[in-house]
Design a protein around this motif. Structure first.
Motif, PDB file in Angstrom:
ATOM      1  N   ALA A  67      57.075  35.658  38.485  1.00 15.59           N
ATOM      2  CA  ALA A  67      55.616  35.764  39.516  1.00 15.59           C
ATOM      3  C   ALA A  67      55.006  36.716  39.331  1.00 15.59           C
ATOM      4  CB  ALA A  67      55.985  35.776  41.155  1.00 15.59           C
ATOM      5  N   VAL A  68      55.054  38.094  39.011  1.00 10.88           N
ATOM      6  CA  VAL A  68      54.705  39.100  39.084  1.00 10.88           C
ATOM      7  C   VAL A  68      54.359  39.386  37.525  1.00 10.88           C
ATOM      8  CG1 VAL A  68      54.773  42.151  38.887  1.00 10.88           C
ATOM      9  CG2 VAL A  68      56.022  40.617  40.339  1.00 10.88           C
ATOM     10  N   MET A  69      54.975  38.837  36.793  1.00 14.34           N
ATOM     11  CA  MET A  69      54.061  38.733  35.211  1.00 14.34           C
ATOM     12  C   MET A  69      52.958  38.225  35.285  1.00 14.34           C
ATOM     13  SD  MET A  69      56.216  39.680  32.053  1.00 14.34           S
ATOM     14  CE  MET A  69      57.520  37.803  33.295  1.00 14.34           C
ATOM     15  N   LEU A  70      53.167  36.926  36.133  1.00 14.95           N
ATOM     16  CA  LEU A  70      52.103  35.513  35.836  1.00 14.95           C
ATOM     17  C   LEU A  70      51.534  36.203  37.036  1.00 14.95           C
ATOM     18  CD1 LEU A  70      51.230  33.143  35.593  1.00 14.95           C
ATOM     19  CD2 LEU A  70      52.644  32.282  37.239  1.00 14.95           C
ATOM     20  N   PHE A  71      51.271  37.297  37.517  1.00 15.96           N
ATOM     21  CA  PHE A  71      49.798  37.403  38.639  1.00 15.96           C
ATOM     22  C   PHE A  71      49.766  39.012  37.822  1.00 15.96           C
ATOM     23  CE2 PHE A  71      48.952  40.581  41.732  1.00 15.96           C
ATOM     24  CZ  PHE A  71      47.339  39.542  41.980  1.00 15.96           C
ATOM     25  N   LEU A  72      50.298  39.544  37.066  1.00 17.95           N
ATOM     26  CA  LEU A  72      49.798  40.834  36.813  1.00 17.95           C
ATOM     27  C   LEU A  72      48.941  40.665  35.301  1.00 17.95           C
ATOM     28  CD1 LEU A  72      51.707  43.666  37.684  1.00 17.95           C
ATOM     29  CD2 LEU A  72      49.298  43.361  38.381  1.00 17.95           C
ATOM     30  N   VAL A  73      49.693  40.063  33.871  1.00 13.29           N
ATOM     31  CA  VAL A  73      48.583  40.117  33.211  1.00 13.29           C
ATOM     32  C   VAL A  73      47.495  39.413  33.032  1.00 13.29           C
ATOM     33  CG1 VAL A  73      49.561  38.704  30.776  1.00 13.29           C
ATOM     34  CG2 VAL A  73      51.436  39.991  31.950  1.00 13.29           C
ATOM     35  N   PRO A  74      47.514  38.028  33.629  1.00 10.95           N
ATOM     36  CA  PRO A  74      45.996  37.581  33.060  1.00 10.95           C
ATOM     37  C   PRO A  74      45.327  38.332  34.270  1.00 10.95           C
ATOM     38  CG  PRO A  74      47.276  36.336  34.307  1.00 10.95           C
ATOM     39  CD  PRO A  74      47.986  36.743  34.153  1.00 10.95           C
ATOM     40  N   LEU A  75      45.284  39.909  34.988  1.00 17.17           N
ATOM     41  CA  LEU A  75      44.131  40.547  35.562  1.00 17.17           C
ATOM     42  C   LEU A  75      43.704  41.726  34.807  1.00 17.17           C
ATOM     43  CD1 LEU A  75      45.033  40.132  39.180  1.00 17.17           C
ATOM     44  CD2 LEU A  75      43.364  38.991  38.132  1.00 17.17           C
ATOM     45  N   VAL A  76      45.125  42.203  34.272  1.00 16.96           N
ATOM     46  CA  VAL A  76      45.085  42.864  32.919  1.00 16.96           C
ATOM     47  C   VAL A  76      44.048  42.980  31.933  1.00 16.96           C
ATOM     48  CG1 VAL A  76      46.928  44.944  31.910  1.00 16.96           C
ATOM     49  CG2 VAL A  76      47.092  44.147  33.710  1.00 16.96           C
ATOM     50  N   PHE A  77      45.126  41.545  30.969  1.00 14.25           N
ATOM     51  CA  PHE A  77      44.364  41.553  30.025  1.00 14.25           C
ATOM     52  C   PHE A  77      41.942  41.246  30.624  1.00 14.25           C
ATOM     53  CE2 PHE A  77      42.091  38.061  28.079  1.00 14.25           C
ATOM     54  CZ  PHE A  77      42.123  37.912  26.379  1.00 14.25           C
ATOM     55  N   ALA A  78      42.378  40.254  31.426  1.00 10.48           N
ATOM     56  CA  ALA A  78      40.646  40.261  31.803  1.00 10.48           C
ATOM     57  C   ALA A  78      39.984  41.409  32.219  1.00 10.48           C
ATOM     58  CB  ALA A  78      40.775  39.250  33.012  1.00 10.48           C
ATOM     59  N   VAL A  94      27.632  37.967  27.727  1.00 11.19           N
ATOM     60  CA  VAL A  94      28.538  38.729  28.745  1.00 11.19           C
ATOM     61  C   VAL A  94      29.303  38.582  28.931  1.00 11.19           C
ATOM     62  CG1 VAL A  94      27.856  40.894  30.288  1.00 11.19           C
ATOM     63  CG2 VAL A  94      26.312  40.690  29.088  1.00 11.19           C
ATOM     64  N   ARG A  95      30.397  38.719  28.080  1.00  8.25           N
ATOM     65  CA  ARG A  95      31.591  38.517  28.421  1.00  8.25           C
ATOM     66  C   ARG A  95      32.495  39.212  29.632  1.00  8.25           C
ATOM     67  NH1 ARG A  95      35.707  36.498  24.171  1.00  8.25           N
ATOM     68  NH2 ARG A  95      36.707  38.993  24.284  1.00  8.25           N
ATOM     69  N   ASN A  96      32.397  38.958  30.975  1.00  5.20           N
ATOM     70  CA  ASN A  96      32.821  40.189  32.124  1.00  5.20           C
ATOM     71  C   ASN A  96      34.329  39.515  32.298  1.00  5.20           C
ATOM     72  OD1 ASN A  96      30.671  41.719  31.641  1.00  5.20           O
ATOM     73  ND2 ASN A  96      29.726  41.012  33.966  1.00  5.20           N
ATOM     74  N   PRO A  97      35.343  40.490  33.316  1.00  2.88           N
ATOM     75  CA  PRO A  97      36.417  40.004  34.021  1.00  2.88           C
ATOM     76  C   PRO A  97      36.319  38.713  33.551  1.00  2.88           C
ATOM     77  CG  PRO A  97      35.985  42.276  34.389  1.00  2.88           C
ATOM     78  CD  PRO A  97      34.859  41.391  33.657  1.00  2.88           C
ATOM     79  N   LEU A  98      35.841  37.775  34.775  1.00  2.00           N
ATOM     80  CA  LEU A  98      35.979  36.440  35.627  1.00  2.00           C
ATOM     81  C   LEU A  98      34.978  35.413  35.358  1.00  2.00           C
ATOM     82  CD1 LEU A  98      37.760  37.554  38.933  1.00  2.00           C
ATOM     83  CD2 LEU A  98      38.688  37.402  36.827  1.00  2.00           C
ATOM     84  N   TRP A 224      32.663  30.377  35.127  1.00  2.00           N
ATOM     85  CA  TRP A 224      33.800  31.144  35.961  1.00  2.00           C
ATOM     86  C   TRP A 224      34.705  30.930  34.761  1.00  2.00           C
ATOM     87  CZ3 TRP A 224      33.521  34.578  39.839  1.00  2.00           C
ATOM     88  CH2 TRP A 224      32.841  35.030  40.592  1.00  2.00           C
ATOM     89  N   ALA A 225      35.845  32.323  34.710  1.00  2.00           N
ATOM     90  CA  ALA A 225      36.842  32.158  33.563  1.00  2.00           C
ATOM     91  C   ALA A 225      38.003  31.526  34.226  1.00  2.00           C
ATOM     92  CB  ALA A 225      37.483  33.089  33.062  1.00  2.00           C
ATOM     93  N   TYR A 226      37.892  29.966  34.436  1.00  2.00           N
ATOM     94  CA  TYR A 226      39.212  29.494  35.038  1.00  2.00           C
ATOM     95  C   TYR A 226      40.602  29.796  33.913  1.00  2.00           C
ATOM     96  CZ  TYR A 226      35.758  27.668  37.892  1.00  2.00           C
ATOM     97  OH  TYR A 226      35.046  27.433  39.138  1.00  2.00           O
ATOM     98  N   GLU A 227      40.791  30.359  33.605  1.00  2.40           N
ATOM     99  CA  GLU A 227      41.580  30.228  32.259  1.00  2.40           C
ATOM    100  C   GLU A 227      42.338  32.146  32.192  1.00  2.40           C
ATOM    101  OE1 GLU A 227      38.185  32.207  29.880  1.00  2.40           O
ATOM    102  OE2 GLU A 227      39.084  30.457  31.485  1.00  2.40           O
ATOM    103  N   ALA A 232      46.031  33.444  36.836  1.00  4.30           N
ATOM    104  CA  ALA A 232      46.832  35.227  38.630  1.00  4.30           C
ATOM    105  C   ALA A 232      46.911  34.133  39.947  1.00  4.30           C
ATOM    106  CB  ALA A 232      45.268  35.266  37.908  1.00  4.30           C
ATOM    107  N   ALA A 233      46.596  32.699  40.068  1.00 10.88           N
ATOM    108  CA  ALA A 233      46.568  32.630  41.533  1.00 10.88           C
ATOM    109  C   ALA A 233      47.010  32.222  41.278  1.00 10.88           C
ATOM    110  CB  ALA A 233      44.787  31.735  42.019  1.00 10.88           C
ATOM    111  N   ALA A 234      48.166  31.313  40.930  1.00  8.04           N
ATOM    112  CA  ALA A 234      49.317  30.801  40.988  1.00  8.04           C
ATOM    113  C   ALA A 234      50.339  31.986  40.424  1.00  8.04           C
ATOM    114  CB  ALA A 234      49.660  29.830  39.464  1.00  8.04           C
ATOM    115  N   GLY A 235      50.483  33.098  40.154  1.00  4.39           N
ATOM    116  CA  GLY A 235      51.684  34.460  39.965  1.00  4.39           C
ATOM    117  C   GLY A 235      51.052  34.251  42.178  1.00  4.39           C
TER     118      GLY A 235
END
Length: 246
Positions: A67-78, A94-98, A224-227, A232-235
């Motif tokens: 759960a922590v990886m599922l939450f953190l990895v997309p946000l850190v990458f973003a 412009v490709r911003n985090p979200l 919006w970057a739903y990917e 991150a929401a699922a995590g």
């Protein structure tokens, strides 16, 4: 159609009748190298600790690690690896985090630099350029280098003026000539600028040249970057469920 030889530089753009499409080349990409390197290191640490917890953990530990990886990895990458600015003759992406923002040059009102770099469209909406972070330290360093170069050039001119008065003056003239060469080299390259400020200058120049062109018109689009948001929401939901179960 022949492929341009990269070793010969970009081919000149062919003359075309009015109303026809112009030749398009690959986008120029701006990123933050420090952000990418830092993000890769953080992702490596998260992956190492998370996989270790999944493999050797007991009870709920593997699920918590997932759960922590599922939450953190997309946000850190973003916020580290994902941000980028893509430009060509017609538009700015412009490709911003979200979000992914696409602005034709004709819809860009200005490009601003302050405590952050921003692009403003003709409706007044501001979009921050995450890939071009402002570094006050880099600005200060560039200003100091420019001041030293100007001082060397001034000393060189003074040394040349007194270069014919004896041995010591001759030595001063020789040193002054060397300093003048360094100062002239700096002057030939223009004032020293921080890297992100140089990138913003390039974007402003391209905007000035292309904003009136037919191919640089269109609508501003924001996606919006739903990917990134979905995993991150699922995590976060999984973490909440595991926390609630105690």
């Amino acid at each position: 159609m022949t492929t341009p030889d990269p070793s010969r530089g970009p081919e000149p753009e062919p003359t075309k009748p009015a109303g026809t499409a112009t030749t398009q080349y690959k986008d120029r990409v701006y990123r933050s190298p420090a952000g990418v390197v830092g993000g890769v290191l953080v992702l490596a640490i998260i992956g190492w600790l998370g996989i270790d917890a999944v493999v050797v953990g007991e009870g709920r530990t593997p699920w918590l690690a997932l759960a922590v990886m599922l939450f953190l990895v997309p946000l850190v990458f973003a916020y580290t690896v994902r941000p980028a600015v893509f430009v060509n003759d017609d538009r700015l992406r412009v490709r911003n985090p979200l979000r992914l923002i696409e602005l034709p040059w004709g819809r860009v009102a200005s490009l601003r630099s302050g405590f952050s770099n921003e692009v403003v469209d003709d409706s007044g909406t501001k979009y921050q350029l995450w890939a071009l972070p402002v570094s006050l330290r880099a600005r200060s360093k560039a200003a100091r280098q420019e001041s030293r170069a100007a001082a060397r050039a001034a000393r060189a001119e003074a040394g040349q003026g007194s270069g014919g008065r004896g041995g010591r003056a001759d030595l001063g003239g020789a040193v002054g000539a060397a300093d003048l060469g360094a100062g002239a080299a700096v002057a030939a390259g223009g004032p020293r600028r921080a890297e992100t400020d140089q990138a913003m200058d390039e974007l402003r120049e391209l905007h000035e040249r292309r904003q009136e062109e037919t191919g640089a018109q269109g609508e501003v689009t924001v996606r919006w970057a739903y990917e990134i948001i979905a995993p991150a929401a699922a995590g976060a939901v999984l973490l909440g469920v595991l926390w609630g179960l105690g």
